[in-house]
Structures are given as structure tokens and as C-alpha cells.
Design an enzyme around this catalytic site. Structure first.
Site, PDB file in Angstrom:
ATOM      1  N   ASP A  91     -18.753  35.607  22.141  1.00 31.51           N
ATOM      2  CA  ASP A  91     -19.100  37.103  21.683  1.00 31.51           C
ATOM      3  C   ASP A  91     -20.423  37.536  21.009  1.00 31.51           C
ATOM      4  OD1 ASP A  91     -16.308  38.701  23.325  1.00 31.51           O
ATOM      5  OD2 ASP A  91     -15.836  37.695  21.711  1.00 31.51           O
ATOM      6  N   ASP A 151     -15.037  39.113  29.660  1.00 34.07           N
ATOM      7  CA  ASP A 151     -15.665  39.521  28.785  1.00 34.07           C
ATOM      8  C   ASP A 151     -16.947  39.562  29.175  1.00 34.07           C
ATOM      9  OD1 ASP A 151     -12.792  39.628  28.565  1.00 34.07           O
ATOM     10  OD2 ASP A 151     -12.475  39.969  26.000  1.00 34.07           O
TER      11      ASP A 151
HETATM   12  N1  GLY Z   1     -13.463  41.309  24.301  1.00 37.14           N
HETATM   13  C1  GLY Z   1     -12.373  40.951  23.823  1.00 37.14           C
HETATM   14  C2  GLY Z   1     -11.391  42.173  24.029  1.00 37.14           C
HETATM   15  O1  GLY Z   1     -11.463  42.875  24.734  1.00 37.14           O
HETATM   16  O2  GLY Z   1     -11.016  42.718  23.706  1.00 37.14           O
END
Ligand code: GLY
Length: 371
Positions: A91, A151
Site C-alpha cells: 500500500d 487493490d
Molecule cells: N485496500 C484495502 C481496502 O480496500 O479495504
């Protein structure tokens, strides 16, 4: 529409000025509790959205308070990077696209380039040649953690931007390989998506898809579908690839799952006859993707995307605004993780961020994106 958006930024900037003063250099929790954010410098994957909210409000209102706050909070995230706190995950893009990148755009200060390089190096250190993907979580090379996540598509623009700003193609090369591996594996035959996908640690061959935040391994987590749709749009400029078939098929699934109030359920296993919590963030993420894509298509499709994006955002505004509550958040109806019971029907940092980004894009199609 522009008057509506101006009006939104007017109450939001007042509310958020109070919230940013209250939180000072602390960064709120990922999602709210009873619609209010919680203190505790979380060091979570969501901290960049808080900084991004400040940048967006500054750019929309010209209020210097938000500029100073965004710069100060960017320093907080740079300090986290320098001290390597909770950054062993994919992330990094969510954290640094929305903090250091706009800080650099606004100041042109080369100190930010050093941090961009450090963050990009951290992210590519999770890339495996065996399977050609960036491992999302956990100890590198652990067979139980040898997987990618949908994601992560939104973390690739940070690598492309890093290559562009640093003049080093290695980040873009890895982003391209990872992106291609995601799309080779994450879309099912019916154009719904898996949330995460495992690979064999020895051969690098694809193994199976598994959910982490969806209803089941076979269902379609709506935010995952949104990450995939926006992922195509946000990376399109760098890959020079419009991926029309994937985009149209993924978007059709999303459209077919929009219920009567215009806001999707947290997983497409649910509908108006079998309701559950909503996910307003999925609406706003798709709206941002459509508005990015609108830059690259003919006038008919452009208008179609703008109309759909407006509807998605207005549905959030009209049904899930926190305007009339005495709280420090913007929109409710986001679901962080229903299976874990975290942030269900609450506000969340990325939900508030993408809502503001969508409004910004609607009022200013020339907006210089951070991604
Ligand atoms: N990236 C984690 C979510 O979308 O909750």
C-alpha cells in the site's frame, strides 16, 4: 453541478478545518466509529488519504491553512518512511501518491524526490520474479502469503510516476509486469473479480483466488471490482493501453449491481431483495476512474462516463452525506471489512478522499492528478 460542488466544498472545508486542527499532526483511524474519526496516529495504509484530503481542499478553496497542513502531514509520512514503520505491504502507493507527490508538484523541492525514490524502492522490494508480482502482505516468500491483491492496481501509478520524476525506468518496468499478472489472473469468466490471487512459490504458476474482505471466495467484493475498474483507468496513461474489453466487462458487472438508491452493497452477493451494508467508497472510486477515462474517449462516451460518474457521486451525496451530523467526517455508508466487523456503514478515509477527488474531477476535468 458546479454550484452543487462549490457548496459541498464550502461546508466540507469548514468541517475539515476544525477536524485537521483537532487532529493536529495525528492521523485518524481508517474508518470512523459512530461517524467520527478516532485519534491514535494509526500508521495504517490509509494515512495518505488524510493528507490527500487536505491537498484537495486546498486546491479547491485556496485556503492556505490546508496547504500548510498538507505539507506538515507529508513530513509526518516521510518520517514514517525514514523510520520504516509498518511499510512492509503493497500500500505504499496509497500512502505516498497522495502526500509526497502533490508536495513535490506544489513546491518543486527536490527533497521530495529523495523520499519518492525511497518509497518506490520499498514497494518494488516486494516484487517476485517467480510469478512476476508484488506480494501484498506478510513475510516475503512465505508460501502462505505468496499472493497479489486487486487493490494494488492503485499503487502502480506511484511507480510509474516515480519513473517519470526520477528518470529511472525500473519502477515502471516492475509496475507493468505486476499489472499484467494481476489482469491475467484476477478476472473470472463472468467478469467478476477475485480479491487476492495465490501463486506457487517454486514455479511461480497461478494457483487460486481467495477473498480477504469479500463475502466468500466465489462472490464479488464490490470495492475490489471498483479497484479493478479504476485501476485500468488510472494506469492507462502510463501503459498506453485502453484495455477496452476488460474495462467494459468489469464496468457492466458494476452497473448491473447498482441498487435502487444508486449505491452498491459491500459485496455483489447482496441486492435490494437480500440487503446488507453499502459501500459508498466503491461508488466514488468508480466515479474517479470514469472521469479519468473520459479524457481518452470520443465525445459520446465521454458524456456517458461523466453522466455515470455524476450519478454515482450524487447518489452518495443525496443518501449518505454526514453534512447534518455533528461529526468530523464527510460521507457514511462505507464498509471497510464486513467479515471482520470493522467500519461497517461508517465513514472511511478513502471514502471521503475519493468522494472529494470525484467532485474535484467533475468541476475541473483538467485537474492534475496525484496518481
Ligand atoms: N485496500 C484495502 C481496502 O480496500 O479495504
Amino acid at each position: 453541478m458546479n454550484e452543487i460542488i462549490e457548496n459541498e466544498f464550502s461546508w466540507i472545508s469548514q468541517r475539515m478545518k476544525h477536524a485537521f486542527k483537532e487532529f493536529d499532526l495525528d492521523i485518524p483511524s481508517e474508518s470512523s466509529v459512530n461517524q467520527s474519526y478516532v485519534k491514535g496516529n494509526t500508521h495504517e495504509w490509509t494515512c495518505g488519504f488524510w493528507v490527500g484530503i487536505s491537498w484537495l481542499i486546498y486546491e479547491n478553496t485556496n485556503d492556505q491553512f490546508f496547504y500548510e497542513k498538507a505539507l506538515a502531514l507529508t513530513d509526518v509520512l516521510i518520517d514514517r518512511l525514514d523510520r520504516d514503520i509498518n511499510l512492509d505491504h503493497h500500500d505504499i502507493g496509497f500512502l505516498y501518491s497522495l502526500s509526497i507527490v502533490p508536495a513535490y508538484y506544489h513546491t518543486n523541492d527536490s527533497k521530495y524526490l529523495k523520499s519518492i525514490q525511497k518509497a518506490a524502492d520499498k514497494l518494488i522490494s516486494r516484487f517476485h520474479n517467480n510469478g512476476e508480482f508484488i506480494q501484498c502482505w506478510g513475510t516475503l516468500g512465505d508460501p502462505d502469503e505468496y499472493r497479489l491483491i486487486i487493490d494494488s492496481l492503485l499503487n502502480m501509478p506511484f511507480l510509474f510516476t516515480s519513473s517519470k520524476l526520477l528518470g529511472d525506468p525500473k519502477y515502471a518496468n516492475i509496475a507493468t509486469k505486476h499489472y499484467n499478472t494481476v489482469f491475467k489472473n484476477i478476472i473470472r469468466d463472468d467478469y467478476t473479480t477475485y480479491h487476492t490471487y495465490y501463486f506457487d512459490v517454486v514455479t511461480g504458476k497461478p494457483k487460486f483466488g481467495k477473498t480477504a474482505q469479500g463475502y466468500s471466495n466465489d462472490s464479488c467484493w464490490s470495492r475490489g471490482q471498483a479497484w479493478a475498474i479504476a485501476g485500468i483507468c488510472f494506469n492507462q496513461e502510463y501503459l498506453n493501453n485502453n484495455q477496452d474489453d476488460d474495462f467494459n466487462n468489469l464496468l457492466n458487472v458494476f452497473k448491473n449491481n447498482i441498487p435502487d438508491d444508486g449505491v452498491v452493497y459491500w459485496d455483489f452477493a447482496f441486492n435490494d431483495n437480500n440487503p446488507s451494508a453499502k459501500d459508498t467508497s466503491a461508488n466514488s472510486i468508480v466515479a474517479c476512474g470514469l472521469l479519468e477515462r473520459a479524457k481518452y474517449v470520443d465525445d459520446v462516451r465521454k458524456q456517458e462516463y461523466i453522466n455515470m460518474a455524476s450519478e454515482l457521486v450524487l447518489s452518495v451525496m443525496n443518501n449518505y452525506s454526514n453534512r447534518n451530523l455533528d461529526v468530523d467526517t464527510i460521507v457514511s455508508g462505507c464498509t471497510y471489512s464486513f467479515p471482520q466487523g470493522i467500519g461497517v456503514d461508517e465513514a472511511c478515509l478513502w471514502g471521503d478522499y475519493y468522494y472529494l477527488e470525484a467532485l474535484t474531477r467533475l468541476s475541473n476535468p483538467e485537474w492534475k492528478k496525484y496518481w
